[in-house]
Design a protein around this motif. Structure first.
Motif, PDB file in Angstrom:
ATOM      1  N   PRO A  67       0.962  -1.877  -0.549  1.00 42.64           N
ATOM      2  CA  PRO A  67       0.461  -0.161  -0.153  1.00 42.64           C
ATOM      3  C   PRO A  67       0.420   1.730   0.030  1.00 42.64           C
ATOM      4  CG  PRO A  67      -0.497  -0.982   2.094  1.00 42.64           C
ATOM      5  CD  PRO A  67       1.100  -1.504   0.920  1.00 42.64           C
ATOM      6  N   LYS A  68       2.008   1.502   0.644  1.00 41.06           N
ATOM      7  CA  LYS A  68       2.698   2.332   0.585  1.00 41.06           C
ATOM      8  C   LYS A  68       2.422   3.805   1.114  1.00 41.06           C
ATOM      9  CE  LYS A  68       3.645   1.776  -4.320  1.00 41.06           C
ATOM     10  NZ  LYS A  68       2.741   0.441  -4.363  1.00 41.06           N
ATOM     11  N   THR A  69       1.484   2.826   3.073  1.00 38.03           N
ATOM     12  CA  THR A  69       1.323   3.993   3.454  1.00 38.03           C
ATOM     13  C   THR A  69       2.330   4.349   4.528  1.00 38.03           C
ATOM     14  OG1 THR A  69       0.456   2.542   4.796  1.00 38.03           O
ATOM     15  CG2 THR A  69      -1.602   3.237   3.248  1.00 38.03           C
ATOM     16  N   ASN A  70       3.673   3.173   4.905  1.00 37.71           N
ATOM     17  CA  ASN A  70       4.158   3.423   6.076  1.00 37.71           C
ATOM     18  C   ASN A  70       4.060   3.904   7.365  1.00 37.71           C
ATOM     19  OD1 ASN A  70       6.390   3.517   3.806  1.00 37.71           O
ATOM     20  ND2 ASN A  70       6.084   5.848   3.076  1.00 37.71           N
ATOM     21  N   CYS A  71       2.895   3.094   7.721  1.00 39.67           N
ATOM     22  CA  CYS A  71       2.207   3.628   8.726  1.00 39.67           C
ATOM     23  C   CYS A  71       3.016   2.665   9.446  1.00 39.67           C
ATOM     24  CB  CYS A  71       0.574   2.908   8.665  1.00 39.67           C
ATOM     25  SG  CYS A  71       1.162   1.080   8.330  1.00 39.67           S
ATOM     26  N   LYS A  72       3.867   1.998  10.022  1.00 37.96           N
ATOM     27  CA  LYS A  72       4.467   1.566  10.651  1.00 37.96           C
ATOM     28  C   LYS A  72       3.722   0.487  11.339  1.00 37.96           C
ATOM     29  CE  LYS A  72       7.634   5.497  11.517  1.00 37.96           C
ATOM     30  NZ  LYS A  72       7.592   6.306  10.428  1.00 37.96           N
ATOM     31  N   LYS A  73       2.511  -0.332  11.209  1.00 39.87           N
ATOM     32  CA  LYS A  73       1.736  -1.228  11.986  1.00 39.87           C
ATOM     33  C   LYS A  73       2.458  -2.463  12.073  1.00 39.87           C
ATOM     34  CE  LYS A  73      -2.453   2.021  11.040  1.00 39.87           C
ATOM     35  NZ  LYS A  73      -3.836   1.165  10.545  1.00 39.87           N
ATOM     36  N   CYS A  74       3.213  -2.231  10.826  1.00 39.95           N
ATOM     37  CA  CYS A  74       3.998  -3.593  10.707  1.00 39.95           C
ATOM     38  C   CYS A  74       4.691  -3.972  11.788  1.00 39.95           C
ATOM     39  CB  CYS A  74       4.020  -3.937   9.427  1.00 39.95           C
ATOM     40  SG  CYS A  74       5.325  -3.041   8.395  1.00 39.95           S
ATOM     41  N   ASN A  75       5.076  -2.883  12.191  1.00 37.50           N
ATOM     42  CA  ASN A  75       7.145  -2.634  13.354  1.00 37.50           C
ATOM     43  C   ASN A  75       7.908  -2.535  12.237  1.00 37.50           C
ATOM     44  OD1 ASN A  75       5.138  -2.583  15.623  1.00 37.50           O
ATOM     45  ND2 ASN A  75       4.969  -4.517  15.351  1.00 37.50           N
ATOM     46  N   LYS A  76       7.574  -2.013  11.076  1.00 38.27           N
ATOM     47  CA  LYS A  76       8.995  -1.585  10.179  1.00 38.27           C
ATOM     48  C   LYS A  76       8.564   0.123   9.767  1.00 38.27           C
ATOM     49  CE  LYS A  76       9.878  -5.210  10.303  1.00 38.27           C
ATOM     50  NZ  LYS A  76      12.058  -5.711  10.603  1.00 38.27           N
ATOM     51  N   SER A  77      10.163   0.871   9.544  1.00 41.58           N
ATOM     52  CA  SER A  77      10.105   2.390   9.647  1.00 41.58           C
ATOM     53  C   SER A  77       9.179   2.612   8.297  1.00 41.58           C
ATOM     54  CB  SER A  77      11.792   2.344   9.426  1.00 41.58           C
ATOM     55  OG  SER A  77      11.815   2.130   8.745  1.00 41.58           O
ATOM     56  N   THR A  78       8.995   1.896   7.354  1.00 39.76           N
ATOM     57  CA  THR A  78       8.142   2.396   6.380  1.00 39.76           C
ATOM     58  C   THR A  78       7.908   1.101   5.233  1.00 39.76           C
ATOM     59  OG1 THR A  78      10.502   1.390   4.891  1.00 39.76           O
ATOM     60  CG2 THR A  78      10.223   3.585   5.483  1.00 39.76           C
TER      61      THR A  78
END
Length: 79
Positions: free
Chosen positions: A42-53
Motif C-alpha cells: 500500500p505504500k502508506t508507511n504507517c508503521k503498523k507492521c513495526n517497520k519504519s517504511t
C-alpha cells in the motif's frame, strides 16, 4: 483489490505451489526483489507492521522475517 494483490503476492512468492491464498501458501522459494514486493504494497508507511517504511517491510518479507499478514492495511476492506 485486496484479493488481486494477495493472488499476485502468492504467485510472486510461491514457486511450485497451486495455493491461492496467502495463509495456505508456504514461502517455498523467493523469486522476486524487494522493489517488486514494495510495488504491490500500500505504500502508506504507517508503521503498523513495526517497520519504519513499506520498503523496509518489503525487505523483511523478502528475507522471511515477516509475513504478508503482518501488514494490517492489506487486511483492510478496499485495498
Amino acid at each position: 483489490m485486496r484479493a488481486v494483490l494477495q493472488r499476485e503476492l502468492v504467485r510472486t512468492l510461491c514457486i511450485g505451489s497451486e495455493q491461492t491464498t496467502i495463509t495456505s501458501c508456504p514461502l517455498v522459494r523467493i523469486v522476486t526483489t524487494a522493489m517488486e514486493i514494495y510495488q504491490l504494497l500500500p505504500k502508506t508507511n504507517c508503521k503498523k507492521c513495526n517497520k519504519s517504511t513499506c520498503m523496509a517491510f518489503a525487505v523483511a518479507l523478502l528475507s522471511r522475517e515477516v509475513t504478508v499478514e503482518d501488514c494490517p492495511p492489506l487486511k483492510e476492506t478496499g485495498f
